[in-house]
Each structure stands twice: as C-alpha cells, then as structure tokens.
Motif scaffolding. Structure first.
Motif, PDB file in Angstrom:
ATOM      1  N   ALA A  38       0.771  -1.210   0.009  1.00  0.00           N
ATOM      2  CA  ALA A  38      -0.129   0.020  -0.179  1.00  0.00           C
ATOM      3  C   ALA A  38       0.855   1.243  -0.034  1.00  0.00           C
ATOM      4  O   ALA A  38       0.500   2.274  -0.741  1.00  0.00           O
ATOM      5  CB  ALA A  38      -0.799  -0.026   1.260  1.00  0.00           C
ATOM      6  N   ALA A  39       1.832   1.222   0.759  1.00  0.00           N
ATOM      7  CA  ALA A  39       2.806   2.341   0.868  1.00  0.00           C
ATOM      8  C   ALA A  39       3.398   2.747  -0.597  1.00  0.00           C
ATOM      9  O   ALA A  39       3.718   3.810  -0.865  1.00  0.00           O
ATOM     10  CB  ALA A  39       4.034   2.106   1.811  1.00  0.00           C
ATOM     11  N   THR A  40       3.463   1.721  -1.392  1.00  0.00           N
ATOM     12  CA  THR A  40       3.992   2.216  -3.018  1.00  0.00           C
ATOM     13  C   THR A  40       2.866   2.053  -3.991  1.00  0.00           C
ATOM     14  O   THR A  40       2.749   3.108  -4.809  1.00  0.00           O
ATOM     15  CB  THR A  40       4.964   1.108  -3.301  1.00  0.00           C
ATOM     16  N   LEU A  41       1.975   1.262  -3.735  1.00  0.00           N
ATOM     17  CA  LEU A  41       0.831   1.369  -4.615  1.00  0.00           C
ATOM     18  C   LEU A  41      -0.180   2.745  -4.568  1.00  0.00           C
ATOM     19  O   LEU A  41      -0.580   3.262  -5.760  1.00  0.00           O
ATOM     20  CB  LEU A  41      -0.071   0.016  -4.429  1.00  0.00           C
TER      21      LEU A  41
ATOM     22  N   THR B  53      -7.099   7.378  -0.361  1.00  0.00           N
ATOM     23  CA  THR B  53      -6.424   8.023   0.669  1.00  0.00           C
ATOM     24  C   THR B  53      -7.199   7.309   1.985  1.00  0.00           C
ATOM     25  O   THR B  53      -6.448   7.056   3.018  1.00  0.00           O
ATOM     26  CB  THR B  53      -6.619   9.516   0.594  1.00  0.00           C
ATOM     27  N   GLY B  54      -8.332   7.236   1.999  1.00  0.00           N
ATOM     28  CA  GLY B  54      -9.379   6.814   3.236  1.00  0.00           C
ATOM     29  C   GLY B  54      -8.658   5.334   3.262  1.00  0.00           C
ATOM     30  O   GLY B  54      -8.473   4.947   4.482  1.00  0.00           O
ATOM     31  N   LEU B  55      -8.805   4.570   2.256  1.00  0.00           N
ATOM     32  CA  LEU B  55      -8.284   2.961   2.502  1.00  0.00           C
ATOM     33  C   LEU B  55      -6.816   2.940   3.012  1.00  0.00           C
ATOM     34  O   LEU B  55      -6.646   2.034   3.788  1.00  0.00           O
ATOM     35  CB  LEU B  55      -8.358   2.292   1.169  1.00  0.00           C
ATOM     36  N   TYR B  56      -6.180   3.948   2.555  1.00  0.00           N
ATOM     37  CA  TYR B  56      -4.601   3.826   2.848  1.00  0.00           C
ATOM     38  C   TYR B  56      -4.323   4.062   4.351  1.00  0.00           C
ATOM     39  O   TYR B  56      -3.942   3.488   5.208  1.00  0.00           O
ATOM     40  CB  TYR B  56      -3.891   4.720   2.072  1.00  0.00           C
TER      41      TYR B  56
ATOM     42  N   PRO C 269       0.598   5.883  -3.456  1.00  0.00           N
ATOM     43  CA  PRO C 269       1.186   7.209  -4.197  1.00  0.00           C
ATOM     44  C   PRO C 269       0.866   6.877  -5.869  1.00  0.00           C
ATOM     45  O   PRO C 269       0.511   7.905  -6.511  1.00  0.00           O
ATOM     46  CB  PRO C 269       2.447   7.138  -3.906  1.00  0.00           C
ATOM     47  N   LEU C 270       1.044   5.692  -6.427  1.00  0.00           N
ATOM     48  CA  LEU C 270       1.139   5.422  -7.844  1.00  0.00           C
ATOM     49  C   LEU C 270      -0.332   5.645  -8.117  1.00  0.00           C
ATOM     50  O   LEU C 270      -0.632   6.224  -9.293  1.00  0.00           O
ATOM     51  CB  LEU C 270       1.718   3.968  -7.889  1.00  0.00           C
ATOM     52  N   LEU C 271      -1.281   5.057  -7.503  1.00  0.00           N
ATOM     53  CA  LEU C 271      -2.671   5.167  -7.795  1.00  0.00           C
ATOM     54  C   LEU C 271      -3.035   6.757  -7.846  1.00  0.00           C
ATOM     55  O   LEU C 271      -3.795   7.005  -8.835  1.00  0.00           O
ATOM     56  CB  LEU C 271      -3.577   4.327  -6.882  1.00  0.00           C
ATOM     57  N   TYR C 272      -2.499   7.241  -6.982  1.00  0.00           N
ATOM     58  CA  TYR C 272      -2.928   8.726  -6.695  1.00  0.00           C
ATOM     59  C   TYR C 272      -2.365   9.541  -8.057  1.00  0.00           C
ATOM     60  O   TYR C 272      -3.001  10.476  -8.483  1.00  0.00           O
ATOM     61  CB  TYR C 272      -2.149   9.487  -5.361  1.00  0.00           C
ATOM     62  N   TRP C 273      -1.166   9.063  -8.197  1.00  0.00           N
ATOM     63  CA  TRP C 273      -0.419   9.433  -9.524  1.00  0.00           C
ATOM     64  C   TRP C 273      -1.451   9.329 -10.675  1.00  0.00           C
ATOM     65  O   TRP C 273      -1.629  10.310 -11.704  1.00  0.00           O
ATOM     66  CB  TRP C 273       0.874   9.036  -9.738  1.00  0.00           C
TER      67      TRP C 273
ATOM     68  N   ASP D  16      -7.938  12.234 -14.521  1.00  0.00           N
ATOM     69  CA  ASP D  16      -8.260  13.243 -13.261  1.00  0.00           C
ATOM     70  C   ASP D  16      -9.378  12.777 -12.663  1.00  0.00           C
ATOM     71  O   ASP D  16     -10.510  12.791 -13.316  1.00  0.00           O
ATOM     72  CB  ASP D  16      -8.006  14.353 -13.775  1.00  0.00           C
ATOM     73  N   TRP D  17      -9.269  11.946 -11.304  1.00  0.00           N
ATOM     74  CA  TRP D  17     -10.641  11.493 -10.688  1.00  0.00           C
ATOM     75  C   TRP D  17     -10.290  12.064  -9.337  1.00  0.00           C
ATOM     76  O   TRP D  17      -9.826  11.110  -8.491  1.00  0.00           O
ATOM     77  CB  TRP D  17     -10.627  10.157 -11.102  1.00  0.00           C
ATOM     78  N   PRO D  18     -10.869  13.090  -8.630  1.00  0.00           N
ATOM     79  CA  PRO D  18     -10.593  13.650  -7.393  1.00  0.00           C
ATOM     80  C   PRO D  18     -11.477  12.441  -6.624  1.00  0.00           C
ATOM     81  O   PRO D  18     -10.742  12.310  -5.422  1.00  0.00           O
ATOM     82  CB  PRO D  18     -11.345  14.926  -7.344  1.00  0.00           C
ATOM     83  N   LEU D  19     -12.566  12.031  -6.540  1.00  0.00           N
ATOM     84  CA  LEU D  19     -13.269  11.165  -5.723  1.00  0.00           C
ATOM     85  C   LEU D  19     -12.093   9.847  -5.629  1.00  0.00           C
ATOM     86  O   LEU D  19     -12.264   9.442  -4.557  1.00  0.00           O
ATOM     87  CB  LEU D  19     -14.586  10.693  -6.304  1.00  0.00           C
ATOM     88  N   GLY D  20     -11.739   9.222  -6.785  1.00  0.00           N
ATOM     89  CA  GLY D  20     -10.903   8.085  -6.772  1.00  0.00           C
ATOM     90  C   GLY D  20      -9.675   8.366  -5.499  1.00  0.00           C
ATOM     91  O   GLY D  20      -9.408   7.553  -4.891  1.00  0.00           O
TER      92      GLY D  20
END
Length: 345
Positions: A147-150, A185-188, A152-156, A176-180
């Motif tokens: 999660a610590a790596t995936l 972020t919540g799950l992390y 930020p990549l998903l955020y990107w 660009d998907w703000p809700l995603g």
C-alpha cells in the motif's frame, strides 16, 4: 534477572543496515526539504543533480546485478540458461513493443520498473521479518508495504499531469478523478492505522519491536508519499525515488559479495569496493553517453565525447536501437526477480 530482548533481524549489522538500507529515504527527504521551493514543485532539474542522482545512483545501480550474475562463475554455472535467455527475451520483447509504438515501449518498461521497485521493498520486508513467528494480523506488514508504494502510484494515475514522469512524458496512464484519490487515501489511512494499532498492542504485551521492519515501512511510506503526493517536482520525485531504491540495492549487493575464493572474490578483496564502484560508474557513464549521443542530445556538457556519434531519428532504426540501449535496465528488472528469490526467504 530481566530477560534480554530478542536480537533485531539485521541483514548485516545495525550500522550497515541503518545507514545504507534504512536511512536513505529519510536522508533524501531531508535533502528535498532543504531544496529551494522551485525544485519541489517544478520540472527544473539542474545538471549537477542529474549527474549525482540519475547517473551515479539510478543508472549505476542497475549494473550491481552483474556482480550477482555474470561476474560470478558459480552463478554462471547454476543459472547459465537464465543468464543467456533473459537478455535475448528482453530484447526481442523490446523490439516488438517498440514496433507497436515508442510510447508503448516506454509505458511497458515503466510499469516493469514500477513492479521491480515495489518488489524490492517487499523483499527487504521479507528479510527483516524472517524470524517472526506467524500470528494474528501478520498480513498487515506485507499489505502495508504494498500500500505504501501502490497508493501514491494510484494517486498519480488519478491526478492531472504532474511535473515528473518515470521515463518519458505520458508513460503512465492518467485520468483526473478527485473522488478516486479521496477513496484511495481513506483506504490507505485505514490500513496504516490498523498496522500502527497492531504494533502498539504487540509492544504493550511483549515490550519488543522489530526496529528494522518498522524503519523500512516508515521510510518507504514517507519517500513514496512525499515524492509523488506531497511534492510535484521532478528533482524531488527523482531524488526520493532513486536514493531510496538505488542505495539500498547496492548495499545489499555488496553485503552478499562472494567469499574470497579463487576466481570469485576479485571484487571483495582489499580494493574490492573501489573496483565495484568504479565498474558500475564506468558502465553507467558509457550507457548514458550512448543514449545522449545517439538519441537524447540533452547533456552534452557531460558526454561531449559522444557528440561525435550520429543522431538516430529514423523510426526503423530506433526500433532496434532503443530496446538495445535499454537492455541493461530490462534485464536487470527480470534477473532480479530470480536471483534474490531464494535469498529473501
């Protein structure tokens, strides 16, 4: 008489692991925080920083694999078929991908590199958790390293274009998907809190803590989150990404150098470190010089000798040339999936 706490599962020693494997992401973050603001939030990348971070660490660390494979007679005997087939398959796949489009090739290489970077962190986690007995919640450690790596990549991937890339512009698929981003972020955060709660409960019950495992997880989380989510600068991302990956990798390679047996320990003797460092830097300089002279033409001040080479712009030639120049990287990614597997268990 109080019981002695169990020994920490260092790979080599507290000082060696602490400075060369666990400290790099924290040191890199301190350097980034000390940078002028424009380097944390822009695409500016000074030449001197490029030499220090990209050439001397990122490209050079790739050649550390040679010392665990092609430069070791025992490994050549044990893995001879793999060492022959890996570069051949990588080159053939690279040519096929580039034939489908330059961006297709760079995108495939970028995702292969990301997989390699993530798996390295998981491999270090396995090493630092190798003495732990199975127990409730033990799955949280591997889940958090991923999660610590995936995250930020998903955020990107779910953000607008950033001021940095992995290899070339557009190599990651972005939408660009703000809700995603908010859901990720919540799950992390939920997973992070669950892990911290487990560690706190374990310490309360046993008064023991796996120090290197927690430092590894903390450094990984900080480096990837700061480099991708907090900052939006090419230098900040590259420094955090490369130092956190390349320095520990080279430290692991050096810690696993062969014994000074005839024919095996030529780089482990009195001048071994000098030979090791000189070799990987020389290979890195030659590779980047060829890239600059034949393709990129970006760093003439560093690779002046290579400016005598002809610039290759013909797509039919690039189809064969680019996968060849990228072969050390692609082979490094593939071989590393095999050479450390048994050693990390």
């Amino acid at each position: 008489m109080p019981l002695r706490p169990p020994a920490q599962p260092w790979i080599r020693s507290p000082h060696y692991d602490g400075w060369l494997i666990l400290a790099p992401p924290f040191v890199a973050l301190l350097v980034v925080l000390a940078l002028p603001a424009q380097f944390r939030h822009s695409a500016e990348f000074p030449l001197l920083a490029w030499v220090g971070v990209v050439l001397l660490i990122d490209v050079a660390h790739v050649y550390g694999t040679l010392f665990q494979t092609y430069f070791d007679p025992q490994q050549r005997r044990q893995r001879g078929r793999l060492l022959v087939l890996a570069p051949l398959v990588c080159y053939a796949a690279g040519v096929a991908l580039y034939a489908a489009g330059g961006l297709v090739f760079w995108r495939a290489l970028a995702y292969l590199a990301v997989f390699h970077f993530i798996r390295q962190q998981y491999g270090f986690l396995r090493l630092y958790a190798r003495h732990e007995a199975p127990g409730p919640g033990q799955w949280l450690s591997p889940a958090l390293i991923y999660a610590a790596t995936l995250y930020p990549l998903l955020y990107w991937h779910l953000s607008p274009p950033r001021n940095f890339n992995w290899f070339v512009d557009g190599d990651f698929v972005q939408h660009d998907w703000p809700l995603g981003r908010q859901l990720a972020t919540g799950l992390y955060l939920g997973l992070l809190l669950a892990y911290l709660g487990r560690e706190a409960r374990q310490y309360y019950r046993t008064r023991t803590l796996n120090v290197p495992r927690n430092l590894l997880l903390g450094g990984t989380a900080l480096a990837w989150y700061a480099g991708i989510v907090v900052f939006n600068g090419d230098l900040a991302f590259t420094l955090l990404n490369v130092v956190s990956h390349g320095v520990p990798y080279l430290a692991l390679v050096w810690s696993r150098r062969p014994a000074q047996a005839p024919g095996r320990g030529w780089w482990a003797g009195r001048h071994g470190l000098l030979l090791f460092g000189s070799a990987i830097i020389l290979f890195a300089f030659l590779e980047e010089g060829l890239w600059d002279g034949l393709v990129w033409r970006e760093h003439g001040a560093v690779f002046g000798w290579f400016r005598h080479l002809p610039t290759v712009a013909e797509p039919a030639l690039l189809r064969w040339l680019v996968p060849l120049l990228a072969l050390p990287q692609s082979t490094h990614y593939v071989l590393d999936g095999f050479i450390w597997r048994r050693r990390a268990t």
